[in-house]
Structure formats: structure tokens, C-alpha cells
Design a protein around this motif. Sequence first.
Motif, short mmCIF file in Angstrom:
data_model
loop_
_atom_site.label_atom_id
_atom_site.label_comp_id
_atom_site.label_asym_id
_atom_site.label_seq_id
_atom_site.Cartn_x
_atom_site.Cartn_y
_atom_site.Cartn_z
N TRP A 1 85.53 26.25 61.87
CA TRP A 1 84.33 26.26 61.03
C TRP A 1 84.63 26.92 59.68
CZ3 TRP A 1 80.10 23.50 61.95
CH2 TRP A 1 79.92 23.01 63.23
N ILE A 2 84.84 28.23 59.64
CA ILE A 2 85.21 28.89 58.39
C ILE A 2 86.19 30.00 58.68
CG2 ILE A 2 83.27 28.39 56.91
CD1 ILE A 2 81.94 30.94 57.83
N THR A 15 75.22 22.93 58.25
CA THR A 15 74.81 24.30 58.59
C THR A 15 74.38 25.07 57.34
OG1 THR A 15 76.39 24.24 60.43
CG2 THR A 15 75.53 26.40 59.79
N VAL A 35 74.98 24.60 65.61
CA VAL A 35 76.44 24.82 65.60
C VAL A 35 76.98 24.83 67.02
CG1 VAL A 35 78.22 26.57 65.15
CG2 VAL A 35 76.55 26.02 63.38
N ASN A 44 85.94 21.14 59.95
CA ASN A 44 84.67 20.43 60.05
C ASN A 44 83.80 20.66 58.81
OD1 ASN A 44 84.81 19.44 62.92
ND2 ASN A 44 85.17 21.62 63.21
N TYR A 78 80.09 19.18 58.99
CA TYR A 78 79.20 19.95 59.86
C TYR A 78 78.90 21.32 59.24
CZ TYR A 78 80.85 16.41 63.16
OH TYR A 78 81.18 15.24 63.77
N LEU A 79 79.87 21.89 58.57
CA LEU A 79 79.65 23.15 57.87
C LEU A 79 78.61 22.94 56.77
CD1 LEU A 79 80.31 26.12 57.36
CD2 LEU A 79 82.24 25.36 55.95
N THR A 112 88.58 24.16 56.32
CA THR A 112 87.82 24.05 57.57
C THR A 112 88.08 22.68 58.19
OG1 THR A 112 85.61 24.03 58.56
CG2 THR A 112 85.76 23.36 56.26
#
Length: 157
Positions: free
Chosen positions: A156-157, A100, A123, A93, A96-97, A91
Motif C-alpha cells: 500500500w504505502i 482510499t 482497504v 496498488n 486502490y491507494l 506502491t
Amino acid sequence: MNAYRAKPLNFPWPPIIYGTAALIALVLTRVHPIPVMNGQSWFPWLIGGALIFSAILLDLWAVKVLLERHTAVLPHRCATCLVTSGPFRFTRNPIYLGYTLAMTGAGLMTLNPWFFIMAILAVALTTLFAVRNEERHLLSRFGFEFERYCRHTARWI
């Protein structure tokens, strides 16, 4: 100002965004609670705890990799190199993941649906205010190398 020297952000917004979202989730629970079936099950608590633990590990791993590469950890500092190893292989980020995942885990542990709603909002706001600016910064600094990285690694993923 030269785009190469431009900082990605003027202020480290993502931690503020996620922290504010968590506080809003707590306040909204008091003001407008969303009824949830509470079967006194240990399962949501266990999954939530696992998500929070995973989030902490992911964040620590990402920070460790950034420090090893001698580049900026804080989102308002200029990057000195493009990091594509460690969690950045999966990822773009990971920190940030991790935020979340932690909010989602907190929502499960407390059976508070507002955490899920606020995680989605966080997000979106992080992507809008931080990620896009960081990506512009990395593109100006690393050009084709960053473009190639973006093609092979999800945001993100």
C-alpha cells in the motif's frame, strides 16, 4: 485450469467495494451520526480537497502507465507484463491507494467520520478479496521478478 492463464479476479471488486463503502458512510451519517466539532474551519475542506485531487492524479498516472505498457487496467483481466515504473515504483496498488485517499478526502471535506471507518474497511476487504488474488496471479505469471518487486515495493504505502 493452468495457474498461468488464470484471471486474478472473476469480477472487478475493488471499485464496487469502495463505492459501496462510500454509500454506507453516507447512510450511516443519517442513521447514526458521529458528533464532530465544527468550527467552520476551511482547513479540513482544503486538506480533503488536496487528498481528492492527489487521488485523481495518482489514479490517472497509474492508468496511463498501464496503458503505455499495453497491460490490463481492469483488475479482472490477465496481466501481460509486470509494471514497476511510474507510481508502481512506490506502491504495488496505486489505484486502490487513490480510492482510499479519495474516501479520506471526502471524510475531511464533509466532516464525516464514517468515511474514515469505511475507508479502513474497504482497504481490508480489497486486500482480502482482490489484492491477494492479484498477487497470486502475478506470482504465477512473473515468478521471481514479481517476488523481487514485492521485496522492494510496499503493498500500500
